[in-house]
Design an enzyme around this catalytic site. Structure first.
Site, PDB file in Angstrom:
ATOM      1  N   LYS A 111       0.780  -1.341  -0.228  1.00 51.09           N
ATOM      2  CA  LYS A 111      -0.106  -0.193  -0.428  1.00 51.09           C
ATOM      3  C   LYS A 111       0.462   1.465  -0.012  1.00 51.09           C
ATOM      4  O   LYS A 111       1.893   1.380   0.416  1.00 51.09           O
ATOM      5  CB  LYS A 111      -1.058   0.135   1.351  1.00 51.09           C
ATOM      6  CG  LYS A 111      -1.805  -0.963   1.208  1.00 51.09           C
ATOM      7  CD  LYS A 111      -3.036  -0.215   1.617  1.00 51.09           C
ATOM      8  CE  LYS A 111      -4.506  -1.352   1.708  1.00 51.09           C
ATOM      9  NZ  LYS A 111      -3.922  -2.191   3.136  1.00 51.09           N
ATOM     10  N   HIS A 164       0.491   7.216   2.673  1.00 54.63           N
ATOM     11  CA  HIS A 164      -0.091   8.422   2.356  1.00 54.63           C
ATOM     12  C   HIS A 164      -1.180   9.489   3.640  1.00 54.63           C
ATOM     13  O   HIS A 164       0.226   9.416   4.632  1.00 54.63           O
ATOM     14  CB  HIS A 164      -1.973   8.266   1.343  1.00 54.63           C
ATOM     15  CG  HIS A 164      -2.491   7.195   2.334  1.00 54.63           C
ATOM     16  ND1 HIS A 164      -2.923   8.262   3.850  1.00 54.63           N
ATOM     17  CD2 HIS A 164      -3.113   5.763   2.408  1.00 54.63           C
ATOM     18  CE1 HIS A 164      -3.964   7.555   4.216  1.00 54.63           C
ATOM     19  NE2 HIS A 164      -4.034   5.790   4.047  1.00 54.63           N
ATOM     20  N   HIS A 211      -0.589   8.433   7.431  1.00 56.50           N
ATOM     21  CA  HIS A 211       0.062   8.179   8.026  1.00 56.50           C
ATOM     22  C   HIS A 211       0.860   8.842   8.454  1.00 56.50           C
ATOM     23  O   HIS A 211       2.516   8.214   9.031  1.00 56.50           O
ATOM     24  CB  HIS A 211       1.024   7.273   7.217  1.00 56.50           C
ATOM     25  CG  HIS A 211       0.155   6.051   6.398  1.00 56.50           C
ATOM     26  ND1 HIS A 211       0.001   5.356   4.837  1.00 56.50           N
ATOM     27  CD2 HIS A 211      -0.216   5.171   7.006  1.00 56.50           C
ATOM     28  CE1 HIS A 211      -0.596   4.466   4.914  1.00 56.50           C
ATOM     29  NE2 HIS A 211      -1.370   4.182   6.353  1.00 56.50           N
TER      30      HIS A 211
HETATM   31  N1  ARG Z   1      -0.486  -2.015   9.979  1.00 54.78           N
HETATM   32  C1  ARG Z   1      -1.695  -0.994  10.795  1.00 54.78           C
HETATM   33  C2  ARG Z   1      -2.622  -0.020  10.042  1.00 54.78           C
HETATM   34  O1  ARG Z   1      -2.454   1.054   9.469  1.00 54.78           O
HETATM   35  C3  ARG Z   1      -1.047  -0.522  11.939  1.00 54.78           C
HETATM   36  C4  ARG Z   1      -0.119  -1.639  13.260  1.00 54.78           C
HETATM   37  C5  ARG Z   1       0.217  -0.508  14.481  1.00 54.78           C
HETATM   38  N2  ARG Z   1       0.670  -1.326  15.832  1.00 54.78           N
HETATM   39  C6  ARG Z   1      -0.021  -2.445  16.512  1.00 54.78           C
HETATM   40  N3  ARG Z   1       1.067  -3.376  16.722  1.00 54.78           N
HETATM   41  N4  ARG Z   1      -1.327  -3.341  16.000  1.00 54.78           N
HETATM   42  O2  ARG Z   1      -3.958  -0.206  10.333  1.00 54.78           O
END
Ligand code: ARG
Length: 585
Positions: free
Chosen positions: A133, A136, A139
């Site tokens: 992905k 963007h 983030h």
């Molecule tokens: N990759 C996830 C997202 O974009 C965020 C992860 C955050 N960290 C975690 N340990 N859950 O929604």
């Protein structure tokens, strides 16, 4: 000791002579809490209200104030005057200036830093991108808040571990492989990276509407990744590399680094422990074939641990990751810098860890934040309006370059400064307000050189540098040497810092260390942004109201020292929120 505590100490010493019974006497901290900042400057810097003591002392507040004023004799620090029922304190401004500048300049670049974090470890899970992905604008906050917190905790002596918990697990990756096998072109994917992967993913969904069998094929490829099939793994790891390569460009622009990229997939072989422990501790229940932890007693929906088909979930992986991090880093705190939409997710699985009997569950902290919209439009990831971070930062550079070309045509390194200013403007806008507030990003506002903006504070830093450069040129003595001079040797005349403007700058400088600690305590970089902005504003007022270079030597020296102290503190504050500090702009 800060000035408030010094005053509180004086009050306590004076009170000792008034109280017949010392047990009834308020202690220094209580007195410090009673101290007020008077509404008018003419009423001094602090006021102690005597009303609260009247009952026990059986004296009218004005009498108490008079008695205390007579008992206080500390001219180097302040003057105490009884004014009605208040005892008002007027700092000895000269002495205050000397003291504050002494501590700022003696600390070198480290003013505000500390050692209280020594021996303590803080894990910070932030940015945590998803494979295939594009990165963007949504983030930006997790990346910058996490990055800033890391710098703040480092500055206070903690050991920090920055973790990018990659989203690299899930059936979508099977679909992506399937799409690549059908329509992918190696050179194209290699060239366009995540952009190409996104196109493939979109195509998969379009085709799957017509051809539902594709979904099964996608699932089959995912199963192959899970089973460690060499081809599937090879393609998937390649996708992963491409994503990391693309994001790395953004991280480089922002100066962000990580200690670990262990993401969801890393925990594949660590799920057994979670399931076993949950079973052992009688926490798992079967519901509709799925395994859950019931959280009704905490007023939350159940936490899903295993799907019907035995597949693990996002929460299961987070629990495994927390156990792993505790074992590996023995953290004092583990922070998760993630948008507030995931509030429930974190509350649920934190609760599961608590139910498992781990007292350190309370050290798991969700540092949540609001949404960002761009020029009045919220982002929709699925269709239409997506602003990629890389494009945003590149545009910021271009726009800053235009402004710089116009404002400072003679600058030697306009490209470099434009990058620092443009990216700084974006970072500042992101960390300006309390993190939980939603952000609306506008170019016009972010890149304004006046007002509360990144360019404004950077410009103030550059202004300090310019003043110091000019002074150095005049005296042919490098001003950085000022810090090596011994203090109170009579060179600087601190009476030159007695005006309200200088005093305000000094007051804000004296509070900077407190701001750093509060930012750490509340996981709130915006506290630093605010301190930074206030110092910059107050210095600019001082600058307009006072001559510096043309003042007589003792006064000039004092004002240059103030300028140097401001320059260093601004630079530190900028660093702590992840901004550069150009010396000319
Ligand atoms: N990759 C996830 C997202 O974009 C965020 C992860 C955050 N960290 C975690 N340990 N859950 O929604």
């Amino acid at each position: 000791m800060d000035s408030k505590q010094s005053i509180a100490q004086l009050v306590c010493q004076a009170l000792a002579s008034c109280y017949p019974n010392s047990e009834q006497m308020p202690d220094q901290n209580t007195v410090a809490e009673y101290l007020e900042v008077p509404p008018e400057k003419e009423m001094g810097d602090y006021a102690f209200p005597c009303f609260k003591l009247s009952k026990v002392l059986r004296m009218g507040p004005p009498q108490i104030a008079i008695a205390l004023a007579q008992a206080i004799d500390a001219p180097h620090l302040c003057q105490a005057k009884a004014m009605g029922g208040y005892l008002n304190f007027f700092f000895n401004r000269e002495n205050f200036a000397q003291e504050i500048l002494g501590s700022v300049l003696a600390a070198g670049e480290a003013y505000g830093s500390g050692t209280e974090g020594r021996g303590k470890t803080i894990c910070i899970d932030f940015s945590s991108i998803n494979i295939a992905k594009r990165f963007h604008i949504g983030h930006l906050s997790t990346t910058m808040i996490g990055h800033s917190l890391r710098r703040i905790f480092d500055f206070l002596g903690y050991t920090t571990v920055s973790i990018n918990h990659l989203g690299d697990w899930g059936t979508q990756f099977g679909k992506l492989i399937s799409a690549y096998k059908h329509w992918g072109d190696q050179d194209e994917v290699e060239r366009d990276g995540v952009e190409a992967l996104t196109r493939l993913y979109v195509r998969f969904h379009e085709e799957a509407e017509r051809e539902p069998a594709l979904e099964d094929e996608g699932r089959a490829w995912f199963k192959k990744i899970e089973d460690g099939d060499p081809e599937a793994l090879h393609i998937f790891n390649w996708f992963k590399e491409l994503t990391l390569r693309d994001t790395q460009r953004v991280y480089d622009m922002l100066g962000v680094t990580f200690n670990s990229y262990n993401g969801e997939a890393f925990y594949n072989d660590k799920m057994g422990r979670v399931i076993d422990e949950l079973k052992e501790k009688n926490l798992l229940t079967i519901s509709d074939g799925a395994s859950i932890v019931d959280l009704e007693d905490s007023g939350m929906p159940p936490c899903l641990i295993l799907k019907k088909d035995g597949a693990t979930l996002y929460a299961t992986r987070d629990i495994a990751a927390a156990l792993y991090r505790k074992d590996t880093y023995d953290f004092d705190k583990c922070l998760y810098v993630v948008a507030y939409q995931q509030d429930l997710h974190f509350r649920q699985w934190f609760k599961v860890v608590e139910k498992m009997g781990y007292a350190w569950a309370r050290d798991l902290i969700h540092v949540s934040f609001g949404m960002i919209s761009y020029e009045g439009q919220t982002l929709a990831t699925r269709k239409g309006h997506v602003v990629y971070l890389e494009d945003l930062l590149n545009r910021a550079k271009e726009k800053a370059l235009e402004i710089i070309r116009e404002k400072s045509p003679d600058l030697e390194n306009p490209q470099e400064v434009a990058a620092q200013v443009g990216i700084g403007a974006v970072v500042y806008a992101d960390l300006q307000n309390n993190r939980i507030k939603d952000i609306d990003f506008w170019w016009e506002r972010a890149l304004n050189f006046d007002g509360e903006t990144g360019p404004y504070v950077q410009y103030t830093h550059a202004r300090c540098c310019s003043v110091l450069r000019k002074a150095a040129q005049r005296e042919a003595a490098a001003l950085e040497e000022v810090s090596d001079l011994s203090w109170g040797d009579g060179q600087a005349d601190y009476a030159g810092l007695g005006d309200d403007y200088a005093q305000e700058v000094l007051r804000l400088l004296s509070r900077f260390p407190e701001a750093v600690r509060e930012a750490a305590l509340r996981y709130e970089p915006s506290i630093i942004t605010r301190a930074l902005t206030e110092i910059a504003k107050s210095y600019n007022k001082f600058y307009y109201e006072n001559r510096i270079l043309d003042a007589e030597p003792g006064v000039r020296q004092a004002r240059l020292e103030l300028t140097l102290a401001v320059k260093r503190t601004l630079k530190t504050a900028l660093y702590l929120i992840g901004m550069d500090a150009p010396e000319r702009m």
